[in-house]
Motif scaffolding. Sequence first.
Motif, PDB file in Angstrom:
ATOM      1  N   GLN A  27       7.295 -12.232  -1.955  1.00 23.23           N
ATOM      2  CA  GLN A  27       8.035 -13.522  -2.091  1.00 23.23           C
ATOM      3  C   GLN A  27       7.037 -13.860  -0.440  1.00 23.23           C
ATOM      4  N   ASP A  30       3.463 -14.322   0.273  1.00 26.59           N
ATOM      5  CA  ASP A  30       3.386 -15.323  -1.116  1.00 26.59           C
ATOM      6  C   ASP A  30       2.947 -16.899  -0.471  1.00 26.59           C
ATOM      7  N   LEU A  31       4.712 -17.572  -0.351  1.00 30.11           N
ATOM      8  CA  LEU A  31       4.635 -18.781   0.806  1.00 30.11           C
ATOM      9  C   LEU A  31       3.896 -19.386   1.650  1.00 30.11           C
ATOM     10  N   GLY A  33       0.724 -17.110   2.426  1.00 33.97           N
ATOM     11  CA  GLY A  33      -0.447 -17.288   1.625  1.00 33.97           C
ATOM     12  C   GLY A  33      -0.760 -18.628   1.656  1.00 33.97           C
ATOM     13  N   ARG A  34      -0.026 -18.937   0.663  1.00 33.33           N
ATOM     14  CA  ARG A  34      -0.341 -20.649   0.302  1.00 33.33           C
ATOM     15  C   ARG A  34      -0.316 -21.608   0.663  1.00 33.33           C
ATOM     16  N   GLY A  35       0.637 -21.494   1.974  1.00 35.35           N
ATOM     17  CA  GLY A  35       0.820 -22.592   2.279  1.00 35.35           C
ATOM     18  C   GLY A  35       2.244 -23.364   2.872  1.00 35.35           C
ATOM     19  N   ARG A  36       2.972 -22.803   1.838  1.00 34.94           N
ATOM     20  CA  ARG A  36       4.237 -22.960   1.377  1.00 34.94           C
ATOM     21  C   ARG A  36       5.252 -23.296   2.659  1.00 34.94           C
ATOM     22  N   THR A  62      -0.655  -5.820  -2.690  1.00 39.91           N
ATOM     23  CA  THR A  62       0.414  -7.919  -2.212  1.00 39.91           C
ATOM     24  C   THR A  62      -1.284  -8.633  -1.814  1.00 39.91           C
ATOM     25  N   LEU A  66      -3.666 -12.514  -2.337  1.00 37.10           N
ATOM     26  CA  LEU A  66      -3.799 -13.409  -2.223  1.00 37.10           C
ATOM     27  C   LEU A  66      -5.622 -13.508  -1.477  1.00 37.10           C
ATOM     28  N   ALA A  69      -6.413 -17.701  -2.097  1.00 40.40           N
ATOM     29  CA  ALA A  69      -5.299 -18.146  -1.644  1.00 40.40           C
ATOM     30  C   ALA A  69      -5.504 -18.573  -0.431  1.00 40.40           C
ATOM     31  N   ASP A  70      -6.771 -17.939   0.245  1.00 45.51           N
ATOM     32  CA  ASP A  70      -6.895 -18.433   1.231  1.00 45.51           C
ATOM     33  C   ASP A  70      -5.885 -18.063   2.689  1.00 45.51           C
ATOM     34  N   PRO A  71      -5.451 -17.506   2.927  1.00 44.40           N
ATOM     35  CA  PRO A  71      -3.835 -16.986   3.959  1.00 44.40           C
ATOM     36  C   PRO A  71      -4.358 -17.211   4.753  1.00 44.40           C
TER      37      PRO A  71
END
Length: 563
Positions: A27, A30-31, A33-36, A62, A66, A69-71
């Motif tokens: 998680q 993912d946050l 990597g997706r800019g969140r 994992t 990504l 997702a453009d990490p």
Amino acid sequence: MRFDDSLKTVLAADVTTTFGARAAFRQLVDLIGRGRAPADPALLDRVRSLAKAVPVEMRAGTARGLALADPPLELVALFASDAPDVASAMLRAARLDPEDWEALLPRLTPHGRSVLRQRRDLPPTVSRALETFGSADFALSHDTPDQVAPPQAFVAAESDPVITVAERPVVRAPAAAASNDDGSERFEIADLVHRIEAFQRERASNGARVEDPAPVHAFRFETDMAGTIRWVDTAPRGAIIGLSLSHEASGGVALHVDGVAAGAFRKRATFADARLIVPGESMVGGDWRISGTPVFDSATGSFIGFRGRARRPRVEEMAVRTAPPVARRGAGAEGMRRLVHELRTPTNAIAGFSELIEQELLGPVAPVYRDRAASIRRHVTGLIGAIEDIDLAARIEGDALDLRPDTVAVSPLLARVAHDLAPLAGMRGGGLALPPASEAAWRVDPHAAERLVARLSATLLAAVRPGEMLDVAIEPAADQFALSIARPAALLGRDEAALLTLDDEEASDDEGSPLLGAGFALRLARNLAAELGGRLVFGAERLTLSLPAALNEKMEQASTFAP
């Protein structure tokens, strides 16, 4: 106003258990990597600590998640410093700005840079920057662990230091400690030997595949004045050089040529298509047919030997009809079957998931998405049919078709095929005009027969025009039953060769047309009919499929139509 508290929820989760740590790792990555969530040092340290409870396979998965997702650069660098499998998964799909790539390259291991060298979508400036590392990446380093700091990784390695040979990571075998007079470690030749042995073991364990040499079908040769072959233009030369055209030279033992070549050698005469046997199981081993001409010195006129050519015997020239030792029928077909297996699994998954969306089995779906799911399912169904056709063709080519003959009633088979092809008939605006029910039956494999009739009918039905009906008839023919189907108007006037080459350049883009082309489908039907003991005849107006008739158990004769 909406507040995203996802990061707070993840950080507050219980990570004392293995499951909790792994879930928090995925998680949090993912946050970020997706800019969140920001890629600040505190969160990256959190990712490193959680990664200790995550196996390599899950970390690699994992990283693959990504791909689109453009990490950020910091997260890419973190994954690039992990194990080779994890770093490869991230670097194969990561997308960064040229400035970020140039900043990342010095921080990568030689293995990571080797992954980037395989990519063709990197900016030119990055490719030029990679070339500057060539002298360092392709060198066999003998630096000690004190001289070269290992790259930062998620989990501390417990094995020996890692060196790189030709971009392949190799675990260095432990060597006996050696020191100079001042106490510093010195380089020993034995250490290099251990590294080479470790590299060879690693390459063997990875199943390094050596390409098979190309088959040899012909070669040229020259002999000396004693008839011994001294030169050939192919390899392996050791299997041929030393063989003699003279029976006297061999002393009657291990003769390699027949009397034609031996007699021509004694007479210094030209010979053709004599037999030569090359011993051994090399690429040139086995039977050959040789032709030769005597050669004389232009100055003295003395005999200096023979020059000639060798070829593999043709089928009609062999006493036993077996393929030459170099022929491996079905090798390419086996590779094609493996490829089909790799394609079938994800394609079936796509078809199943699209059907779940279309049927709303996962919950309510907007109509536009249902329509898209239905379109995907229709296209994937055609793709699955094409994959099955390729698999069937590969099985035929590789003699791997498992056929179990049984009695197959023709009329029920036609009814099932017509029912399955009803959507295609409605789409094309035509159909099949089936004959009256009869007792005709074939003695063939049921599954293969139904596949054959369905593929042949679908190919012809895909070419009909609106309102056109294709007449279907069943006729007895000696010990076989023939199923004939009228050609559609679009295929009239074409001979067999023209029909069998209706592929890429003439394939129709209309929905329902064979995905691999009508020519491929007809060739597949013809080959499958031959495997079933029948044949497919291309008439001027009809295509006739003849297959073995089933015998009446009581009368021991071919069953006939009902009165």
